[in-house]
Design a protein around this motif. Structure first.
Motif, short mmCIF file in Angstrom:
data_model
loop_
_atom_site.label_atom_id
_atom_site.label_comp_id
_atom_site.label_asym_id
_atom_site.label_seq_id
_atom_site.Cartn_x
_atom_site.Cartn_y
_atom_site.Cartn_z
N SER A 33 0.81 -1.22 0.00
CA SER A 33 0.00 0.00 0.00
C SER A 33 0.84 1.27 0.00
O SER A 33 0.29 2.37 0.08
CB SER A 33 -0.92 0.01 1.23
N LEU A 34 2.14 1.14 -0.09
CA LEU A 34 3.03 2.31 -0.07
C LEU A 34 2.71 3.21 -1.24
O LEU A 34 2.80 2.82 -2.40
CB LEU A 34 4.49 1.86 -0.12
N ASN A 35 2.31 4.45 -0.93
CA ASN A 35 1.92 5.38 -1.97
C ASN A 35 1.79 6.78 -1.38
O ASN A 35 1.85 6.96 -0.18
CB ASN A 35 0.58 4.96 -2.59
N ASP A 37 -0.36 9.80 -0.21
CA ASP A 37 -1.71 9.97 0.34
C ASP A 37 -2.37 11.15 -0.36
O ASP A 37 -2.12 12.31 -0.02
CB ASP A 37 -1.65 10.19 1.85
N SER A 40 -4.09 14.22 1.33
CA SER A 40 -3.26 15.22 2.00
C SER A 40 -3.00 16.42 1.10
O SER A 40 -2.65 17.50 1.57
CB SER A 40 -1.94 14.62 2.48
N LEU A 49 1.53 13.67 2.62
CA LEU A 49 1.77 12.52 3.49
C LEU A 49 2.05 11.29 2.64
O LEU A 49 1.54 11.16 1.52
CB LEU A 49 0.55 12.26 4.37
N ILE A 50 2.86 10.40 3.18
CA ILE A 50 3.16 9.14 2.52
C ILE A 50 2.40 8.04 3.25
O ILE A 50 2.53 7.88 4.47
CB ILE A 50 4.68 8.82 2.55
N GLU A 51 1.58 7.31 2.51
CA GLU A 51 0.78 6.22 3.07
C GLU A 51 1.63 4.95 3.09
O GLU A 51 2.05 4.46 2.05
CB GLU A 51 -0.47 6.00 2.22
N GLY A 53 0.55 2.10 4.78
CA GLY A 53 -0.40 1.00 4.69
C GLY A 53 -0.25 -0.04 5.78
O GLY A 53 0.53 0.11 6.72
N ARG A 54 -1.01 -1.09 5.64
CA ARG A 54 -1.00 -2.18 6.61
C ARG A 54 -0.10 -3.29 6.09
O ARG A 54 0.02 -3.48 4.89
CB ARG A 54 -2.42 -2.70 6.82
#
Length: 74
Positions: A33-35, A37, A40, A49-51, A53-54
């Motif tokens: 999920s790295l992406n 955001d 933001s 912001l940088i997401e 994720g889980r």
């Protein structure tokens, strides 16, 4: 707070995401999920912001091992 053009902020955030993906991949870690955001960007404050994720437990353990290695801090 003054408004900031979106494109430079977006471009920098996308470059950071790519660098982080490459750095983690070099250690066998993938954050699906790295992406960037996207919500933001709505604030236009000059920072996105940088997401991250889980992640599953195995990936979390790999991140812990990587983060707790001795080495230079920046």
């Amino acid at each position: 707070m003054p408004l900031t053009p979106v494109e430079p902020v977006r471009d920098e955030a996308q470059e950071i995401v790519q660098q982080l993906k490459a750095a983690l991949a070099a250690h066998g870690i993938v954050l699906p999920s790295l992406n960037v955001d996207l919500p933001s960007f709505a604030h236009l404050t000059g920072e996105a912001l940088i997401e991250l994720g889980r992640v599953n437990q195995e990936t979390a353990r790999a991140l812990i091992a990587l983060a707790t290695r001795e080495g230079p801090r920046t």
